[in-house]
Design an enzyme around this catalytic site. Structure first.
Site, PDB file in Angstrom:
ATOM      1  N   HIS A 162       0.853  -1.201   0.000  1.00 59.19           N
ATOM      2  CA  HIS A 162       0.000   0.000   0.000  1.00 59.19           C
ATOM      3  C   HIS A 162       0.880   1.240   0.000  1.00 59.19           C
ATOM      4  O   HIS A 162       1.471   1.580   1.028  1.00 59.19           O
ATOM      5  CB  HIS A 162      -0.899   0.000   1.240  1.00 59.19           C
ATOM      6  CG  HIS A 162      -1.900   1.116   1.261  1.00 59.19           C
ATOM      7  ND1 HIS A 162      -3.213   0.920   1.649  1.00 59.19           N
ATOM      8  CD2 HIS A 162      -1.801   2.435   0.955  1.00 59.19           C
ATOM      9  CE1 HIS A 162      -3.865   2.060   1.581  1.00 59.19           C
ATOM     10  NE2 HIS A 162      -3.023   3.015   1.176  1.00 59.19           N
TER      11      HIS A 162
ATOM     12  N   HIS B 207       1.375   5.405  -1.840  1.00 54.51           N
ATOM     13  CA  HIS B 207       0.923   6.477  -2.745  1.00 54.51           C
ATOM     14  C   HIS B 207       2.148   7.084  -3.403  1.00 54.51           C
ATOM     15  O   HIS B 207       3.080   7.501  -2.695  1.00 54.51           O
ATOM     16  CB  HIS B 207       0.175   7.555  -1.958  1.00 54.51           C
ATOM     17  CG  HIS B 207      -1.062   7.015  -1.310  1.00 54.51           C
ATOM     18  ND1 HIS B 207      -2.306   7.054  -1.900  1.00 54.51           N
ATOM     19  CD2 HIS B 207      -1.238   6.374  -0.124  1.00 54.51           C
ATOM     20  CE1 HIS B 207      -3.190   6.468  -1.109  1.00 54.51           C
ATOM     21  NE2 HIS B 207      -2.565   6.042  -0.020  1.00 54.51           N
TER      22      HIS B 207
ATOM     23  N   ARG C 285       1.647   9.251  -6.299  1.00 57.02           N
ATOM     24  CA  ARG C 285       1.224  10.458  -7.048  1.00 57.02           C
ATOM     25  C   ARG C 285       1.504  10.333  -8.541  1.00 57.02           C
ATOM     26  O   ARG C 285       1.453   9.273  -9.107  1.00 57.02           O
ATOM     27  CB  ARG C 285       1.880  11.729  -6.485  1.00 57.02           C
ATOM     28  CG  ARG C 285       1.847  11.869  -4.973  1.00 57.02           C
ATOM     29  CD  ARG C 285       0.470  11.871  -4.414  1.00 57.02           C
ATOM     30  NE  ARG C 285       0.497  12.087  -2.966  1.00 57.02           N
ATOM     31  CZ  ARG C 285      -0.440  11.641  -2.136  1.00 57.02           C
ATOM     32  NH1 ARG C 285      -1.487  10.971  -2.588  1.00 57.02           N
ATOM     33  NH2 ARG C 285      -0.358  11.872  -0.854  1.00 57.02           N
TER      34      ARG C 285
ATOM     35  N   ASN D 230      -5.497   6.935  -6.192  1.00 55.55           N
ATOM     36  CA  ASN D 230      -6.153   8.224  -5.890  1.00 55.55           C
ATOM     37  C   ASN D 230      -5.328   9.402  -6.422  1.00 55.55           C
ATOM     38  O   ASN D 230      -4.980  10.318  -5.690  1.00 55.55           O
ATOM     39  CB  ASN D 230      -6.424   8.372  -4.381  1.00 55.55           C
ATOM     40  CG  ASN D 230      -5.153   8.382  -3.541  1.00 55.55           C
ATOM     41  OD1 ASN D 230      -4.142   7.809  -3.920  1.00 55.55           O
ATOM     42  ND2 ASN D 230      -5.206   9.044  -2.392  1.00 55.55           N
TER      43      ASN D 230
ATOM     44  N   LYS E  68      -9.950  -0.589  -5.637  1.00 53.35           N
ATOM     45  CA  LYS E  68      -9.820   0.075  -4.330  1.00 53.35           C
ATOM     46  C   LYS E  68     -11.039   0.943  -4.070  1.00 53.35           C
ATOM     47  O   LYS E  68     -11.323   1.882  -4.825  1.00 53.35           O
ATOM     48  CB  LYS E  68      -8.546   0.935  -4.329  1.00 53.35           C
ATOM     49  CG  LYS E  68      -8.384   1.838  -3.108  1.00 53.35           C
ATOM     50  CD  LYS E  68      -7.912   1.071  -1.886  1.00 53.35           C
ATOM     51  CE  LYS E  68      -7.898   1.912  -0.619  1.00 53.35           C
ATOM     52  NZ  LYS E  68      -6.745   2.779  -0.470  1.00 53.35           N
TER      53      LYS E  68
ATOM     54  N   HIS F 211     -10.526   1.361   1.874  1.00 47.59           N
ATOM     55  CA  HIS F 211     -10.244   2.354   2.908  1.00 47.59           C
ATOM     56  C   HIS F 211     -11.480   2.343   3.809  1.00 47.59           C
ATOM     57  O   HIS F 211     -12.486   2.965   3.497  1.00 47.59           O
ATOM     58  CB  HIS F 211     -10.014   3.745   2.303  1.00 47.59           C
ATOM     59  CG  HIS F 211      -9.658   4.762   3.343  1.00 47.59           C
ATOM     60  ND1 HIS F 211      -8.453   5.411   3.372  1.00 47.59           N
ATOM     61  CD2 HIS F 211     -10.343   5.212   4.433  1.00 47.59           C
ATOM     62  CE1 HIS F 211      -8.405   6.225   4.423  1.00 47.59           C
ATOM     63  NE2 HIS F 211      -9.557   6.124   5.076  1.00 47.59           N
TER      64      HIS F 211
ATOM     65  N   HIS G 215      -4.679  -0.578   5.892  1.00 48.03           N
ATOM     66  CA  HIS G 215      -4.166   0.182   7.036  1.00 48.03           C
ATOM     67  C   HIS G 215      -5.060   0.120   8.278  1.00 48.03           C
ATOM     68  O   HIS G 215      -5.604   1.125   8.715  1.00 48.03           O
ATOM     69  CB  HIS G 215      -3.889   1.648   6.671  1.00 48.03           C
ATOM     70  CG  HIS G 215      -4.941   2.321   5.837  1.00 48.03           C
ATOM     71  ND1 HIS G 215      -6.261   2.400   6.207  1.00 48.03           N
ATOM     72  CD2 HIS G 215      -4.856   2.961   4.651  1.00 48.03           C
ATOM     73  CE1 HIS G 215      -6.927   3.047   5.283  1.00 48.03           C
ATOM     74  NE2 HIS G 215      -6.113   3.404   4.322  1.00 48.03           N
TER      75      HIS G 215
ATOM     76  N   ASP H 119       1.343   2.709   3.384  1.00 47.38           N
ATOM     77  CA  ASP H 119       0.533   3.919   3.197  1.00 47.38           C
ATOM     78  C   ASP H 119       1.407   5.165   3.180  1.00 47.38           C
ATOM     79  O   ASP H 119       0.971   6.251   3.569  1.00 47.38           O
ATOM     80  CB  ASP H 119      -0.565   4.050   4.258  1.00 47.38           C
ATOM     81  CG  ASP H 119      -1.723   4.922   3.766  1.00 47.38           C
ATOM     82  OD1 ASP H 119      -1.752   5.254   2.568  1.00 47.38           O
ATOM     83  OD2 ASP H 119      -2.589   5.270   4.583  1.00 47.38           O
TER      84      ASP H 119
HETATM   85  O1  DOR Z   1      -3.276   9.811   5.250  1.00 44.79           O
HETATM   86  C1  DOR Z   1      -3.591   9.399   4.160  1.00 44.79           C
HETATM   87  N1  DOR Z   1      -3.059   9.905   3.036  1.00 44.79           N
HETATM   88  N2  DOR Z   1      -4.504   8.414   4.070  1.00 44.79           N
HETATM   89  C2  DOR Z   1      -4.996   8.018   2.891  1.00 44.79           C
HETATM   90  O2  DOR Z   1      -5.848   7.160   2.879  1.00 44.79           O
HETATM   91  C3  DOR Z   1      -4.574   8.661   1.636  1.00 44.79           C
HETATM   92  C4  DOR Z   1      -3.258   9.272   1.777  1.00 44.79           C
HETATM   93  C5  DOR Z   1      -2.898  10.230   0.652  1.00 44.79           C
HETATM   94  O3  DOR Z   1      -3.184   9.913  -0.504  1.00 44.79           O
HETATM   95  O4  DOR Z   1      -2.288  11.260   0.934  1.00 44.79           O
HETATM   96 ZN    ZN Z   2      -3.478   4.983   1.422  1.00 47.67          ZN
END
Ligand code: DOR
Ligand code: ZN
Length: 336
Positions: A11, A13, A15, A39, A94, A131, A165, A237
């Site tokens: 998991h 991120h 970007r 996301n 997701k 989530h 998470h 995460d």
């Molecule tokens: O704290 C978080 N940041 N939780 C998430 O589920 C998404 C993530 C983000 O994309 O910054």
């Molecule tokens: Zn996340």
């Protein structure tokens, strides 16, 4: 030295564009594959964006071999035709309830109405990653969502469901209830509590969703990890935001990517369970998701180093801390 065979972060991120190119190397130096969350803006919610995103991540990891596992961003108007056509290529889907976290505004508004899509996913054997938070009072959001997990897992007993998470004793205890339910735990929820974020001066770099919880919740997560639960996977995460966004916009997300394996090794060593690290960061995930990541191992060597105050515009968790494990081949120039 610790050698990890095909470590995976289930998991993360990363970007897009410049930020993606900045952060992917931190993940690729430590892991041979990762679940890269969809996301982005716009979200990765169709096959075309999915393929472009996979290529973008692979290019940023090169020359290291690296597999991005990308779950599609759940849309409540997916059709059976679409999903059937895409399924052979997809890793999973997701689910973000709309508005619960960063870049989730186009998530699902009415969670009660998605069961027809869950049926299609079960038919196609497409895993569901979730989530799991309601829109209730912040510290209670995950506890309240456990009832939704229970309903999904009961109604669709063949659908693989991952509680992403997890942060609470309730979710930790729920993990044993259904055969088809799995979980990831982050480094920050395993190590820290709400007091680390706001018990003293506010530390915005520990502000994330779900929010850090109580010492009792953390103890329940640590117990699961220590017991070597085979339905548990590591998922950091790690979620980069610029220092400005963290300080002035209240952006949620902890950037942990540069320190993950060193911190995990330290924790596992302190607990006397180093022999369980391999299962936690790779074997369980490979079995649960039936993935076959690139054949590459990652070495951790004993060497003290101090986590830098920032990587470009991003402040990592544990900035300034001295750690005792170092990832062989990691970029020493970044420590200056
Ligand atoms: O704290 C978080 N940041 N939780 C998430 O589920 C998404 C993530 C983000 O994309 O910054
Ligand atoms: Zn996340």
């Amino acid at each position: 030295m610790i050698t990890l065979d095909r470590p995976l972060d289930m998991h993360v991120h990363v970007r897009q564009d410049e930020m993606l190119r900045r952060v992917v190397p931190h993940t690729a130096q430590q892991f041979v594959g990762a679940v890269c969350m969809p996301n982005t803006l716009p979200p990765v919610d169709n096959l075309e964006r999915y393929e472009a995103y996979v290529e973008e991540v692979k290019a940023a990891a090169a020359p290291l071999s690296f597999d991005p596992y990308v779950p599609l961003f759940f849309r409540d108007d997916f059709t059976r035709e679409e999903l059937s056509a895409w399924a052979p290529k997809l890793f999973g889907i997701k689910l973000y309830p709309a508005g619960v976290t960063t870049n989730s505004d186009s998530g699902v508004g009415e969670i009660e109405k998605i069961e027809p899509i869950l049926q299609i996913m079960q038919d196609l054997d497409l895993p569901l990653l979730v989530h799991g938070e309601t829109h209730g009072y912040s510290p209670d959001r995950e506890r309240e969502f456990v009832a939704v997990y229970d309903r999904f897992a009961t109604t669709f007993p063949k659908l693989r469901i991952t509680m992403e998470h997890i942060t609470t004793r309730e979710a930790a205890e729920f993990l044993g209830k259904h055969e088809n339910v799995f979980a990831t735990i982050t480094l920050h929820h395993m190590l820290w509590t709400m007091d680390d974020m706001l018990g003293g001066p506010f530390n915005p770099f520990l502000f994330c969703k779900p929010i850090l919880k109580s010492p009792d919740d953390r103890a329940a997560l640590q117990d699961l990890v220590k017991q070597g639960h085979d339905k548990l996977m590591f998922g950091s995460d790690s979620a980069p935001h610029t220092e400005v966004a963290k300080r002035t916009e209240g952006a949620a997300g902890c950037y942990s990517a540069p320190v993950l394996l060193p911190c995990l090794a330290q924790f596992f060593e302190d607990q006397g369970i180093l022999d369980q690290l391999q299962a936690y960061v790779s074997d369980n995930a490979r079995r649960i998701y039936r993935v076959d990541p690139p054949q590459r191992s990652v070495n951790l060597v004993e060497k003290e180093w101090t986590v830098p105050p920032r990587y470009g515009s991003i402040v990592p968790v544990n900035a300034g801390a001295t750690l005792r494990w170092w990832v062989e081949g990691a970029n020493e120039a970044e420590l200056d």
